[in-house]
Motif scaffolding. Structure first.
Motif, short mmCIF file in Angstrom:
data_model
loop_
_atom_site.label_atom_id
_atom_site.label_comp_id
_atom_site.label_asym_id
_atom_site.label_seq_id
_atom_site.Cartn_x
_atom_site.Cartn_y
_atom_site.Cartn_z
N ARG A 20 52.30 -20.91 -7.32
CA ARG A 20 53.01 -21.77 -8.28
C ARG A 20 52.07 -22.25 -9.38
O ARG A 20 52.44 -22.31 -10.55
N VAL A 21 50.85 -22.59 -8.98
CA VAL A 21 49.85 -23.04 -9.97
C VAL A 21 49.58 -21.92 -10.97
O VAL A 21 49.53 -22.13 -12.19
N VAL A 22 49.41 -20.72 -10.44
CA VAL A 22 49.08 -19.57 -11.29
C VAL A 22 50.28 -19.20 -12.18
O VAL A 22 50.11 -18.93 -13.37
N ALA A 23 51.47 -19.23 -11.61
CA ALA A 23 52.68 -18.90 -12.41
C ALA A 23 52.83 -19.90 -13.56
O ALA A 23 53.10 -19.51 -14.71
N ARG A 24 52.64 -21.17 -13.24
CA ARG A 24 52.78 -22.21 -14.27
C ARG A 24 51.69 -22.04 -15.34
O ARG A 24 51.97 -22.05 -16.54
N GLY A 25 50.45 -21.85 -14.90
CA GLY A 25 49.32 -21.77 -15.83
C GLY A 25 49.39 -20.55 -16.74
O GLY A 25 49.19 -20.65 -17.95
N LEU A 26 49.70 -19.39 -16.16
CA LEU A 26 49.73 -18.17 -16.97
C LEU A 26 51.02 -18.11 -17.79
O LEU A 26 51.02 -17.60 -18.92
N GLY A 27 52.11 -18.65 -17.22
CA GLY A 27 53.36 -18.72 -17.98
C GLY A 27 53.17 -19.54 -19.24
O GLY A 27 53.67 -19.20 -20.33
N ALA A 28 52.42 -20.64 -19.12
CA ALA A 28 52.18 -21.52 -20.27
C ALA A 28 51.35 -20.82 -21.35
O ALA A 28 51.39 -21.21 -22.52
N LEU A 29 50.60 -19.79 -20.95
CA LEU A 29 49.81 -19.03 -21.94
C LEU A 29 50.65 -17.95 -22.62
O LEU A 29 50.15 -17.21 -23.46
N GLY A 30 51.91 -17.82 -22.18
CA GLY A 30 52.79 -16.83 -22.80
C GLY A 30 52.71 -15.46 -22.14
O GLY A 30 53.20 -14.48 -22.71
N TRP A 31 52.12 -15.40 -20.93
CA TRP A 31 52.01 -14.11 -20.25
C TRP A 31 53.36 -13.69 -19.68
O TRP A 31 54.15 -14.53 -19.23
N LYS A 32 53.59 -12.38 -19.69
CA LYS A 32 54.81 -11.84 -19.09
C LYS A 32 54.54 -11.61 -17.60
O LYS A 32 53.68 -10.80 -17.24
N LEU A 33 55.26 -12.35 -16.76
CA LEU A 33 54.98 -12.33 -15.32
C LEU A 33 56.16 -11.79 -14.53
O LEU A 33 57.32 -12.11 -14.84
N VAL A 34 55.85 -11.01 -13.51
CA VAL A 34 56.84 -10.65 -12.49
C VAL A 34 56.43 -11.43 -11.25
O VAL A 34 55.35 -11.20 -10.70
N ASP A 186 42.65 -25.75 -12.48
CA ASP A 186 42.34 -25.21 -13.82
C ASP A 186 41.30 -24.10 -13.73
O ASP A 186 41.42 -23.08 -14.41
N ASP A 187 40.29 -24.29 -12.87
CA ASP A 187 39.30 -23.22 -12.71
C ASP A 187 39.93 -21.98 -12.10
O ASP A 187 39.56 -20.84 -12.45
N LEU A 188 40.88 -22.17 -11.19
CA LEU A 188 41.58 -21.03 -10.58
C LEU A 188 42.36 -20.25 -11.64
O LEU A 188 42.29 -19.01 -11.69
N VAL A 189 43.08 -20.95 -12.48
CA VAL A 189 43.89 -20.26 -13.51
C VAL A 189 42.97 -19.52 -14.48
O VAL A 189 43.21 -18.35 -14.82
N ARG A 190 41.88 -20.17 -14.88
CA ARG A 190 40.94 -19.49 -15.79
C ARG A 190 40.32 -18.25 -15.13
O ARG A 190 40.07 -17.24 -15.78
N GLY A 226 33.05 -12.86 -16.97
CA GLY A 226 33.00 -13.85 -18.06
C GLY A 226 33.67 -15.14 -17.63
O GLY A 226 34.29 -15.84 -18.44
N TRP A 227 33.53 -15.49 -16.33
CA TRP A 227 34.12 -16.73 -15.80
C TRP A 227 33.02 -17.68 -15.35
O TRP A 227 32.05 -17.26 -14.71
N ALA A 228 33.17 -18.92 -15.71
CA ALA A 228 32.30 -19.97 -15.17
C ALA A 228 33.19 -21.18 -14.93
O ALA A 228 33.99 -21.55 -15.80
N PRO A 229 33.09 -21.80 -13.75
CA PRO A 229 33.94 -22.97 -13.50
C PRO A 229 33.56 -24.12 -14.42
O PRO A 229 32.39 -24.32 -14.72
N ALA A 230 34.58 -24.89 -14.82
CA ALA A 230 34.33 -26.02 -15.72
C ALA A 230 34.39 -27.35 -14.97
O ALA A 230 33.88 -28.35 -15.45
N ASP A 231 35.04 -27.36 -13.81
CA ASP A 231 35.22 -28.61 -13.06
C ASP A 231 34.20 -28.71 -11.92
O ASP A 231 33.48 -27.76 -11.64
N SER A 232 34.18 -29.85 -11.27
CA SER A 232 33.24 -30.07 -10.17
C SER A 232 33.79 -31.13 -9.22
O SER A 232 34.46 -32.07 -9.66
N ALA A 233 33.46 -30.97 -7.92
CA ALA A 233 33.85 -31.98 -6.93
C ALA A 233 32.90 -33.17 -6.96
O ALA A 233 33.17 -34.20 -6.31
#
Ligand code: 15L
Length: 277
Positions: A20-34, A186-190, A226-233
Motif C-alpha cells: 500500500r505504501v509503495v502503491a500510494r508513493g509511486l501512484g503519486a509520482l504518476g507511475w502506471k501501476l498494475v 519514504d526511503d522504501l519508496v525512493r 543510485g539510492w541512499a537513505p535520507a531518514d534515520s532512526a
C-alpha cells in the motif's frame, strides 16, 4: 519529479502494509501501476493504476498480470513467521511464478527479502551483502531461497533483480532493535524508484534500512542503484531506550523476536553457529 518508467510496473502484495505504501508513493509520482493481491485493495486506486485480485499460486494469472510490464515489485506472499506449509505456496511456488513472468516479459524484479534471511547473525557482527544466509525460521528460509532464485534467473536467463533485505519498515521504530533495523516508508519508496530506473542492476542485494547509526549492515549495491537513505532512526533513540525483551536469544540475534519463536535448542544461547565461536 522522478522519471516515469516506459512500461507499467506490477506491484504484488499491493493490499499489504508495504504494498500500500509503495502503491500510494509511486501512484503519486504518476507511475502506471498494475496492482495485485489475494486480498481486496483497501485504498482508493491511485490515478493510472488498476487492481486485479489474484493468488500467487496461480501461475497463469501471474503471467497475464505481468504482460507488458517492465518491472515487478514483488511484495506478495507470507510476510511473517508461519508454519512451513503456509509459507510454501505463496513464497516458494508464487515466487517461481513471478520469475517465470519476468523471464517472459524480460522484466526486472525487486524482491522484498527480509533481515530474517540472515536473522541468526549476532547483533555485534557487521554484515556485508555477501554474508552467510542464516535464516531464523521458515519465513526467513523462504526469503533466502528467493534471493537464490534471483541469482539463478540472472545467471541463466538474464533476469535482473534487486533483493532488498528489509529490516523493519513501519511508520516509526517501536523498540530498541529498530534503532538498527528501521526503514522509513519514504526511503522504501525512493528505493523502489531507483531499483526500477537504474540503468543496470544485474542481481544485487540492498540492506533495506534507513541511515541508522546503530546499523548492523555495511556494504551493498546502493551506489549501483543510485539510492541512499535520507531518514534515520537516530532521533527515536531516547524514546526507544530500554524497549527490550527479557529473552536472551531474541536480544542476541539480528532477527530479534523471530529467532526466539519455537526455539528449542538447549544448552544456553548458541554462538555464531559455526566453529563454536
Ligand atoms: C519482517 O520481515 C516482517 O515482515 C515485519 O513484520 C517485521 O517483523 C520485520 O521483519 C522485522 O524484523 O522487524
Amino acid at each position: 519529479m522522478a522519471d516515469i518508467p516506459e512500461k507499467p510496473v506490477l506491484v504484488t502484495g499491493a493490499a499489504g502494509a508495504l504494498g500500500r505504501v509503495v502503491a500510494r508513493g509511486l501512484g503519486a509520482l504518476g507511475w502506471k501501476l498494475v496492482l495485485t493481491d489475494i486480498a481486496a485493495f483497501p485504498d482508493p486506486l491511485p490515478a493510472g493504476s488498476r487492481f486485479v485480485r489474484a493468488d500467487l499460486n496461480d501461475g497463469v494469472a501471474m503471467l497475464r498480470l505481468a504482460e507488458g510490464c517492465g518491472m515487478i515489485l514483488h511484495f506478495g506472499g507470507v510476510s511473517v513467521e508461519r508454519p512451513f506449509e503456509e509459507v510454501l505456496g505463496p513464497n516458494i511456488r508464487g515466487l517461481y511464478h513471478i520469475y517465470e513472468a519476468a523471464r517472459r516479459e524480460r522484466a526486472r524484479v525487486l524482491f522484498a527479502s527480509s533481515n530474517h534471511s540472515i536473522g541468526f547473525h549476532a547483533r555485534d557482527e557487521a554484515l556485508d551483502d555477501d554474508c552467510q544466509f542464516l535464516p531464523d525460521g521458515y519465513y526467513g528460509l523462504s526469503k533466502a531461497y528467493g534471493e537464490l532464485m534471483g541469482r539463478m534467473y540472472w545467471f541463466k536467463h538474464g533476469v535482473e533483480n534487486v533483493n532488498v533485505r528489509i529490516g523493519s519498515s513501519f511508520p516509526a521504530p517501536v523498540d530498541a532493535r529498530m534503532l538498527s533495523t528501521w526503514l522509513s516508508y519514504d526511503d522504501l519508496v525512493r528505493l523502489c524508484v531507483r531499483a526500477t530506473l537504474a540503468a543496470r542492476v544485474e542481481s544485487c542485494v540492498i540492506w533495506g534500512a534507513s541511515a541508522n547509526s546503530r546499523t548492523y549492515w555495511r556494504r551493498d549495491a546502493r551506489d549501483t542503484l543510485g539510492w541512499a537513505p535520507a531518514d534515520s532512526a537516530d532521533p527515536y533513540a531516547a524514546q526507544m531506550a530500554g524497549k527490550v525483551t527479557d529473552n536472551p536469544v531474541v536480544e542476541r540475534y539480528q532477527g530479534g523476536a523471530y529467532t526466539g519463536m519455537d526455539f528449542t535448542r538447549t544448552g544456553g544461547v548458541p554462538g555464531r553457529m559455526f566453529g563454536g565461536r
